[in-house]
Design an enzyme around this catalytic site. Sequence first.
Site, PDB file in Angstrom:
ATOM      1  N   SER A 136       0.865  -1.189   0.000  1.00 22.18           N
ATOM      2  CA  SER A 136       0.000   0.000   0.000  1.00 22.18           C
ATOM      3  C   SER A 136       0.891   1.225   0.000  1.00 22.18           C
ATOM      4  CB  SER A 136      -0.890   0.028   1.247  1.00 22.18           C
ATOM      5  OG  SER A 136      -1.512   1.296   1.377  1.00 22.18           O
ATOM      6  N   TYR A 149      -1.498  -1.438  10.387  1.00 19.21           N
ATOM      7  CA  TYR A 149      -1.582  -1.771   8.955  1.00 19.21           C
ATOM      8  C   TYR A 149      -0.350  -1.261   8.205  1.00 19.21           C
ATOM      9  CZ  TYR A 149      -3.669  -1.475   4.187  1.00 19.21           C
ATOM     10  OH  TYR A 149      -3.938  -1.568   2.834  1.00 19.21           O
TER      11      TYR A 149
HETATM   12  P1  NAD Z   1     -11.504  -5.772   0.775  1.00 22.19           P
HETATM   13  O1  NAD Z   1     -11.661  -5.721   2.254  1.00 22.19           O
HETATM   14  O2  NAD Z   1     -12.573  -5.187  -0.082  1.00 22.19           O
HETATM   15  O3  NAD Z   1     -11.276  -7.302   0.337  1.00 22.19           O
HETATM   16  C1  NAD Z   1     -10.344  -8.079   0.993  1.00 22.19           C
HETATM   17  C2  NAD Z   1     -10.643  -9.551   0.756  1.00 22.19           C
HETATM   18  O4  NAD Z   1      -9.666 -10.305   1.494  1.00 22.19           O
HETATM   19  C3  NAD Z   1     -12.015  -9.962   1.268  1.00 22.19           C
HETATM   20  O5  NAD Z   1     -12.677 -10.746   0.293  1.00 22.19           O
HETATM   21  C4  NAD Z   1     -11.691 -10.761   2.520  1.00 22.19           C
HETATM   22  O6  NAD Z   1     -12.637 -11.788   2.788  1.00 22.19           O
HETATM   23  C5  NAD Z   1     -10.335 -11.335   2.169  1.00 22.19           C
HETATM   24  N1  NAD Z   1      -9.604 -11.728   3.380  1.00 22.19           N
HETATM   25  C6  NAD Z   1      -9.468 -11.022   4.528  1.00 22.19           C
HETATM   26  N2  NAD Z   1      -8.788 -11.728   5.430  1.00 22.19           N
HETATM   27  C7  NAD Z   1      -8.474 -12.914   4.849  1.00 22.19           C
HETATM   28  C8  NAD Z   1      -7.797 -14.079   5.293  1.00 22.19           C
HETATM   29  N3  NAD Z   1      -7.310 -14.171   6.542  1.00 22.19           N
HETATM   30  N4  NAD Z   1      -7.646 -15.110   4.440  1.00 22.19           N
HETATM   31  C9  NAD Z   1      -8.156 -15.043   3.176  1.00 22.19           C
HETATM   32  N5  NAD Z   1      -8.827 -13.962   2.713  1.00 22.19           N
HETATM   33  C10 NAD Z   1      -8.993 -12.921   3.539  1.00 22.19           C
HETATM   34  O7  NAD Z   1     -10.082  -5.151   0.482  1.00 22.19           O
HETATM   35  P2  NAD Z   1      -9.520  -4.291  -0.775  1.00 22.19           P
HETATM   36  O8  NAD Z   1      -9.789  -2.871  -0.498  1.00 22.19           O
HETATM   37  O9  NAD Z   1      -9.923  -4.908  -2.052  1.00 22.19           O
HETATM   38  O10 NAD Z   1      -7.957  -4.525  -0.544  1.00 22.19           O
HETATM   39  C11 NAD Z   1      -7.270  -5.580  -1.189  1.00 22.19           C
HETATM   40  C12 NAD Z   1      -5.790  -5.436  -0.976  1.00 22.19           C
HETATM   41  O11 NAD Z   1      -5.348  -4.180  -1.431  1.00 22.19           O
HETATM   42  C13 NAD Z   1      -5.339  -5.542   0.476  1.00 22.19           C
HETATM   43  O12 NAD Z   1      -4.061  -6.154   0.523  1.00 22.19           O
HETATM   44  C14 NAD Z   1      -5.230  -4.091   0.896  1.00 22.19           C
HETATM   45  O13 NAD Z   1      -4.356  -3.923   1.975  1.00 22.19           O
HETATM   46  C15 NAD Z   1      -4.682  -3.503  -0.382  1.00 22.19           C
HETATM   47  N6  NAD Z   1      -4.890  -2.072  -0.528  1.00 22.19           N
HETATM   48  C16 NAD Z   1      -6.158  -1.563  -0.582  1.00 22.19           C
HETATM   49  C17 NAD Z   1      -6.319  -0.198  -0.745  1.00 22.19           C
HETATM   50  C18 NAD Z   1      -7.677   0.412  -0.826  1.00 22.19           C
HETATM   51  O14 NAD Z   1      -7.776   1.629  -0.659  1.00 22.19           O
HETATM   52  N7  NAD Z   1      -8.729  -0.359  -1.092  1.00 22.19           N
HETATM   53  C19 NAD Z   1      -5.201   0.633  -0.851  1.00 22.19           C
HETATM   54  C20 NAD Z   1      -3.938   0.084  -0.807  1.00 22.19           C
HETATM   55  C21 NAD Z   1      -3.802  -1.276  -0.639  1.00 22.19           C
HETATM   56  C1  4PL Z   2      -4.045   6.494   0.814  1.00 21.02           C
HETATM   57  O1  4PL Z   2      -4.207   1.024   1.842  1.00 21.02           O
HETATM   58  O2  4PL Z   2      -3.494   3.691   0.565  1.00 21.02           O
HETATM   59  C2  4PL Z   2      -6.450   4.911   3.108  1.00 21.02           C
HETATM   60  C3  4PL Z   2      -6.742   2.412   3.658  1.00 21.02           C
HETATM   61  N1  4PL Z   2      -5.747   5.821   2.380  1.00 21.02           N
HETATM   62  O3  4PL Z   2      -5.960   1.320   3.196  1.00 21.02           O
HETATM   63  C4  4PL Z   2      -5.035   1.767   2.326  1.00 21.02           C
HETATM   64  C5  4PL Z   2      -4.769   5.443   1.564  1.00 21.02           C
HETATM   65  C6  4PL Z   2      -6.151   3.581   2.996  1.00 21.02           C
HETATM   66  C7  4PL Z   2      -4.443   4.104   1.410  1.00 21.02           C
HETATM   67  C8  4PL Z   2      -5.155   3.184   2.176  1.00 21.02           C
END
Ligand code: NAD
Ligand code: 4PL
Length: 243
Positions: A136, A149
């Site tokens: 992230s 996180y």
């Molecule tokens: P989300 O919460 O919408 O989806 C996450 C998925 O992971 C869900 O389907 C959940 O059931 C699954 N999950 C959670 N714990 C688990 C476990 N122990 N075993 C197997 N599956 C599990 O999340 P998202 O926003 O799509 O984020 C996806 C990835 O992208 C994550 O690694 C998150 O840290 C990263 N990320 C997200 C953002 C954002 O703003 N959405 C930004 C930067 C990074």
């Molecule tokens: C910019 O990875 O990348 C909030 C929450 N804001 O999880 C993230 C920023 C969130 C991010 C993320």
Amino acid sequence: MKLQDRVAIVTGAAQGIGKAVATKLAGEGAKVVAVDLNGEGAERTAAEVEGTAVQADVSSSDDVRRMVDETLSRHGKVDVLANVAAIVPFTAWDEITFEEWRRIMSVNLDGVFLTIKAVEKPMRDAGYGRIVNVASNVILAGTPNLAHYVASKGGVWAFTRAAARELGKYGITVNSVAPGLTETEGVLASPHAEAFEFVQMLQCIPRRGVADDIAPSVAFLASEEASWVTGQLLVADAGMTHN
Ligand code: NAD
Ligand code: 4PL
């Protein structure tokens, strides 16, 4: 089609970025194994991408072993591991307990360790592998209300570099993608949903990031043609931060 006949495990594939990655990899020709704690969600994604589903908790070594065993018995190999599963919390600094800290570490960081350890052997035997870990951009910004996180994702990135160093000699590349704030089911259901306006002011491209903005970066690093790129952090955040 960059991934014709490649076998790709995608964790966190039930929704959000993981689902977009599963869809993109399948669109590039991969046979996708959609993995999620949410088994029904994994089944739905698998049906949409004509792949298969495995219900698994990435923080459980038994579940992760089963995930790889099922992939090998069905497809005979694993070419790609996309680690997308994670918990995205929103917790004020003063309210982060040690218990919550440990839970975030066990899913977000231990999960990446366990899955990489589990695919290493088959990838090594094949002399080929592409591992992509979703970190992230918070590791570059120190974003508030996310200290545990941020630490877990910093670990993911540092471990990416270490694993790339260890595994390069076997034809395995290991890279990270660092998304910025992205519209997903998880984010929309959390207080992060309120940060879009602020985050957009920091981006070079002023609009909301969506999961399909992230998936192509993962697909590139998962492809054969990324063979000379390893141990890298690809920041996909509309230019909000840079490393
Ligand atoms: P989300 O919460 O919408 O989806 C996450 C998925 O992971 C869900 O389907 C959940 O059931 C699954 N999950 C959670 N714990 C688990 C476990 N122990 N075993 C197997 N599956 C599990 O999340 P998202 O926003 O799509 O984020 C996806 C990835 O992208 C994550 O690694 C998150 O840290 C990263 N990320 C997200 C953002 C954002 O703003 N959405 C930004 C930067 C990074
Ligand atoms: C910019 O990875 O990348 C909030 C929450 N804001 O999880 C993230 C920023 C969130 C991010 C993320």
